[in-house]
Design a protein around this motif. Structure first.
Motif, PDB file in Angstrom:
ATOM      1  N   PRO A  99      -3.836  -5.444   9.162  1.00 45.29           N
ATOM      2  CA  PRO A  99      -5.272  -5.714   9.077  1.00 45.29           C
ATOM      3  C   PRO A  99      -5.877  -5.583  10.470  1.00 45.29           C
ATOM      4  O   PRO A  99      -5.215  -5.944  11.452  1.00 45.29           O
ATOM      5  CB  PRO A  99      -5.353  -7.163   8.599  1.00 45.29           C
ATOM      6  CG  PRO A  99      -3.998  -7.518   8.135  1.00 45.29           C
ATOM      7  CD  PRO A  99      -3.021  -6.612   8.799  1.00 45.29           C
TER       8      PRO A  99
ATOM      9  N   ILE B  74       0.498  -4.750   6.215  1.00 41.79           N
ATOM     10  CA  ILE B  74      -0.026  -4.226   4.943  1.00 41.79           C
ATOM     11  C   ILE B  74       0.998  -3.258   4.360  1.00 41.79           C
ATOM     12  O   ILE B  74       1.407  -3.355   3.219  1.00 41.79           O
ATOM     13  CB  ILE B  74      -1.392  -3.525   5.145  1.00 41.79           C
ATOM     14  CG1 ILE B  74      -2.407  -4.503   5.728  1.00 41.79           C
ATOM     15  CG2 ILE B  74      -1.882  -2.944   3.836  1.00 41.79           C
ATOM     16  CD1 ILE B  74      -3.740  -3.878   6.085  1.00 41.79           C
TER      17      ILE B  74
ATOM     18  N   LYS C 273     -13.656  -0.703   5.185  1.00 38.21           N
ATOM     19  CA  LYS C 273     -12.605  -1.683   5.437  1.00 38.21           C
ATOM     20  C   LYS C 273     -11.696  -1.131   6.522  1.00 38.21           C
ATOM     21  O   LYS C 273     -11.212   0.000   6.410  1.00 38.21           O
ATOM     22  CB  LYS C 273     -11.808  -1.930   4.152  1.00 38.21           C
ATOM     23  CG  LYS C 273     -12.623  -2.618   3.098  1.00 38.21           C
ATOM     24  CD  LYS C 273     -12.948  -4.028   3.546  1.00 38.21           C
ATOM     25  CE  LYS C 273     -13.808  -4.769   2.543  1.00 38.21           C
ATOM     26  NZ  LYS C 273     -14.116  -6.119   3.027  1.00 38.21           N
TER      27      LYS C 273
ATOM     28  N   ASP D 225      -9.779   2.253   6.059  1.00 38.59           N
ATOM     29  CA  ASP D 225      -8.837   2.381   4.946  1.00 38.59           C
ATOM     30  C   ASP D 225      -9.594   3.024   3.777  1.00 38.59           C
ATOM     31  O   ASP D 225     -10.414   2.385   3.126  1.00 38.59           O
ATOM     32  CB  ASP D 225      -8.346   0.967   4.577  1.00 38.59           C
ATOM     33  CG  ASP D 225      -7.277   1.003   3.508  1.00 38.59           C
ATOM     34  OD1 ASP D 225      -7.055   2.068   2.911  1.00 38.59           O
ATOM     35  OD2 ASP D 225      -6.661  -0.057   3.275  1.00 38.59           O
TER      36      ASP D 225
ATOM     37  N   HIS E 195       0.801  -1.211   0.000  1.00 39.78           N
ATOM     38  CA  HIS E 195       0.000   0.000   0.000  1.00 39.78           C
ATOM     39  C   HIS E 195       0.837   1.265   0.000  1.00 39.78           C
ATOM     40  O   HIS E 195       1.792   1.356   0.745  1.00 39.78           O
ATOM     41  CB  HIS E 195      -0.743  -0.015   1.332  1.00 39.78           C
ATOM     42  CG  HIS E 195      -2.201  -0.147   1.202  1.00 39.78           C
ATOM     43  ND1 HIS E 195      -2.994  -0.257   2.286  1.00 39.78           N
ATOM     44  CD2 HIS E 195      -3.012  -0.189   0.141  1.00 39.78           C
ATOM     45  CE1 HIS E 195      -4.239  -0.358   1.921  1.00 39.78           C
ATOM     46  NE2 HIS E 195      -4.268  -0.324   0.618  1.00 39.78           N
TER      47      HIS E 195
ATOM     48  N   ASP F  32      -6.684 -10.041   3.059  1.00 34.47           N
ATOM     49  CA  ASP F  32      -7.959  -9.821   3.738  1.00 34.47           C
ATOM     50  C   ASP F  32      -8.788 -11.107   3.775  1.00 34.47           C
ATOM     51  O   ASP F  32      -9.480 -11.451   2.820  1.00 34.47           O
ATOM     52  CB  ASP F  32      -8.724  -8.722   3.003  1.00 34.47           C
ATOM     53  CG  ASP F  32      -9.926  -8.254   3.788  1.00 34.47           C
ATOM     54  OD1 ASP F  32     -10.352  -8.979   4.703  1.00 34.47           O
ATOM     55  OD2 ASP F  32     -10.436  -7.162   3.499  1.00 34.47           O
TER      56      ASP F  32
ATOM     57  N   TYR G 294      -8.795   1.497   0.134  1.00 34.69           N
ATOM     58  CA  TYR G 294      -8.776   0.029   0.074  1.00 34.69           C
ATOM     59  C   TYR G 294      -8.879  -0.504  -1.352  1.00 34.69           C
ATOM     60  O   TYR G 294      -8.128  -1.373  -1.764  1.00 34.69           O
ATOM     61  CB  TYR G 294      -9.932  -0.513   0.925  1.00 34.69           C
ATOM     62  CG  TYR G 294     -10.035  -2.016   0.973  1.00 34.69           C
ATOM     63  CD1 TYR G 294      -9.346  -2.742   1.927  1.00 34.69           C
ATOM     64  CD2 TYR G 294     -10.819  -2.711   0.040  1.00 34.69           C
ATOM     65  CE1 TYR G 294      -9.432  -4.122   1.979  1.00 34.69           C
ATOM     66  CE2 TYR G 294     -10.908  -4.096   0.078  1.00 34.69           C
ATOM     67  CZ  TYR G 294     -10.220  -4.785   1.051  1.00 34.69           C
ATOM     68  OH  TYR G 294     -10.316  -6.160   1.089  1.00 34.69           O
TER      69      TYR G 294
ATOM     70  N   ASN H 227      -5.666  -6.794  -2.097  1.00 32.80           N
ATOM     71  CA  ASN H 227      -5.857  -7.045  -0.655  1.00 32.80           C
ATOM     72  C   ASN H 227      -5.933  -8.535  -0.353  1.00 32.80           C
ATOM     73  O   ASN H 227      -6.827  -8.990   0.349  1.00 32.80           O
ATOM     74  CB  ASN H 227      -7.125  -6.327  -0.186  1.00 32.80           C
ATOM     75  CG  ASN H 227      -7.009  -4.838  -0.396  1.00 32.80           C
ATOM     76  OD1 ASN H 227      -6.176  -4.180   0.198  1.00 32.80           O
ATOM     77  ND2 ASN H 227      -7.816  -4.293  -1.295  1.00 32.80           N
TER      78      ASN H 227
ATOM     79  N   TYR I  60      -5.919  -1.134  -4.079  1.00 33.37           N
ATOM     80  CA  TYR I  60      -4.803  -2.064  -3.911  1.00 33.37           C
ATOM     81  C   TYR I  60      -5.242  -3.514  -3.913  1.00 33.37           C
ATOM     82  O   TYR I  60      -6.419  -3.822  -3.743  1.00 33.37           O
ATOM     83  CB  TYR I  60      -4.059  -1.742  -2.601  1.00 33.37           C
ATOM     84  CG  TYR I  60      -3.450  -0.376  -2.639  1.00 33.37           C
ATOM     85  CD1 TYR I  60      -2.200  -0.189  -3.197  1.00 33.37           C
ATOM     86  CD2 TYR I  60      -4.143   0.733  -2.162  1.00 33.37           C
ATOM     87  CE1 TYR I  60      -1.648   1.077  -3.275  1.00 33.37           C
ATOM     88  CE2 TYR I  60      -3.602   1.991  -2.241  1.00 33.37           C
ATOM     89  CZ  TYR I  60      -2.357   2.167  -2.798  1.00 33.37           C
ATOM     90  OH  TYR I  60      -1.817   3.407  -2.889  1.00 33.37           O
TER      91      TYR I  60
END
Ligand SMILES: Nc1ncnc2c1ncn2[C@@H]1O[C@H](COP(=O)(O)OP(=O)(O)OP(=O)(O)O)[C@@H](O)[C@H]1O
Length: 478
Positions: free
Chosen positions: A203, A189, A151, A102, A16, A113, A105, A110, A108
């Protein structure tokens, strides 16, 4: 804020935003910290097993916390465009942790997640359904709502008094851990730096305060909890160069009883096995150890009658980082060749806490008291042997420390008041499944780290082993 872009192609997700650049020297003049940072470095010792804050409700934000969050977002350039801080969720010895939304979110990858992965399993877009137009619209709206769900991440603001090498160490280990994902270990992250302030973005894991559930855990609950914890330990201990967490305790294992999912966090004190280690007697072969112990001054001359007033011998130095009450005996005896087994001991303290329904179980103020607590349970004879194997001597004339100590079964019966709460003051014995948990605990509490169970072996122990069924019918029959 750093402007470097991701460099490491091996990291399985797009890092990120502006990535933490390990090559960048945090000690450099532009960080504004100068030389004093090293001087201000805090001791590696955690004060107790519990942080002040656990998961607070998002709606009730204390005025002081709101002010703190505003100050943070105003002074850390670029953060408020990316994250909306919601509440302070943790305040530890080395950092403050905030829950945040975020805002970028969707920009990117993820793949870290888990919840998103789970959601995509069951939430198919309703477009293919043959329904009335109105129903289709309602479904579509519901789907869109789901997609728009905020998120959350946890932003760990590492105190500026932490040394750059400590911060770098934590982020470097997290990056390595992230490259070999395990559901039970919290990945990284991304990370940012602005002048002297470094933040790690993790996260967000919803969890319940340990104190709210540990007393009600049944043995099957414990099995699920520890299976998850030992999977996390097996993952980090199984790294190419094993990673020792060093701070295994309930606040660092974020567990949600409803979901029966736990995640290991906080690699602030973690290190690779072998870092700064020097040979210790405990790693020598048994005959060599026996020979050295039998010929030691303590064995041949007996305990000394006093201590030199001005002892010029250099004091023994070893890493003692960790939280009081959770330190393995070899850490207390300053073993210079500590291994991943120190984490297994700490996990054992967590199991003893749950079985005895007492938190904190060990409550020593310092390492000497901690040795006394352990010696009271395991007995003087075994404690002396343990000290010898690390080249130390343990002597005591405290009357409450007996030679043989007590069984863990007795300790659990006493601490849960079951030794005399049965009919006519009789003992209420442990159930078969509790006895199985105690057998596992004994393996975690081997005083000799070479004999102590490893995380991999623990997952095969009867207490944690997962039954594998040949087919579904066999499983349904149970
Ligand atoms: N990823 C996360 N999701 C949700 N909460 C988190 C997360 N990471 C940390 N926390 C919360 O913040 C607390 C402190 O985090 P952490 O242990 O990483 O910091 P620390 O300064 O090393 O704390 P301590 O001194 O208690 O070990 C945790 O106990 C937990 O309550």
């Amino acid at each position: 804020m750093t402007t470097t872009r991701p460099r490491n192609a091996k990291v399985p997700f797009q890092i990120h935003h502006d990535e933490f650049d390990p090559d960048e020297d945090l000690d450099a003049e532009d960080n504004g910290m100068g030389e004093s940072r090293g001087d201000m470095e805090e001791e590696d010792i955690q004060e107790d097993g519990y942080s002040e804050y656990s998961d607070e409700s998002d709606e009730t934000v204390d005025a002081a916390v709101r002010e703190d969050m505003e100050r943070f977002t105003e002074t850390f350039k670029g953060i408020k465009e990316r994250f909306r801080l919601i509440n302070r969720i943790g305040e530890g010895t080395f950092s403050t942790v905030y829950k945040a939304e975020d805002l970028e979110y969707d920009h990117y990858d993820n793949s870290w997640d888990l919840e998103e992965k789970e959601n995509t399993k069951w939430s198919t877009p309703p477009l293919k359904k043959r329904k009335t137009d109105m129903q289709g619209l309602a479904d579509l709206d519901e789907y869109a709502q789901q997609r728009r769900r905020p998120k959350y991440v946890a932003i760990k603001k590492i105190y500026v008094t932490s040394s750059p090498s400590r911060i770098y160490n934590e982020l470097e280990l997290l990056k390595d851990i992230t490259a070999r994902p395990c559901d039970a270990v919290c990945p990284l992250i991304t990370a940012f730096r602005h002048t002297d302030q470094v933040v790690a973005v993790l996260p967000y894991f919803r969890h319940t305060d340990f104190r709210d559930y540990f007393r009600n855990m049944t043995v099957p609950d414990m099995q699920i909890y520890f299976r998850s914890l030992f999977k996390a330990l097996a993952a980090i201990h199984g790294a190419k160069i094993p990673i020792i967490h060093r701070d295994i305790k309930p606040t660092n294992f974020l567990y949600e009883p409803d979901k029966q999912r736990g995640v290991l966090v906080d690699f602030g004190l973690a290190e690779r096995e072998g870092t700064d280690s020097k040979p210790c007697l405990c790693r020598k072969s048994i005959p060599e150890r026996r020979h050295r112990v039998q010929n030691s001054v303590a064995a041949t001359m007996g305990p000394s009658n006093g201590y030199p007033k001005n002892d010029s011998r250099p004091s023994r130095r070893a890493n003692r980082a960790g939280t009081r009450g959770f330190r393995a005996p070899e850490v207390l005896f300053k073993c210079t060749e500590q291994t991943t087994k120190i984490d297994i001991w700490s996990a054992g303290v967590m199991l003893l806490t749950i079985l005895s329904k007492r938190f904190p179980f060990f409550n020593s103020a310092d390492d000497v008291e901690a040795m006394i607590e352990i010696a009271t349970i395991f007995g003087l004879r075994r404690m002396k042997m343990c000290a010898y194997m690390h080249g130390a001597v343990f002597e005591s004339n405290i009357p409450t420390i007996g030679n043989a100590g007590f069984t863990l079964e007795k300790i659990i019966l006493w601490s849960t008041c079951r030794n005399d709460s049965g009919k006519d003051g009789a003992e209420v014995p442990l159930t078969d499944e509790e006895k199985m948990a105690v057998r596992f605990l004994e393996r975690c509490f081997e005083l000799d780290p070479n004999k102590r169970i490893s995380a991999e072996e623990a997952l095969q122990h009867e207490f944690l082993r997962e039954e594998v069924y040949e087919d579904e019918d066999e499983m349904n029959m149970l």
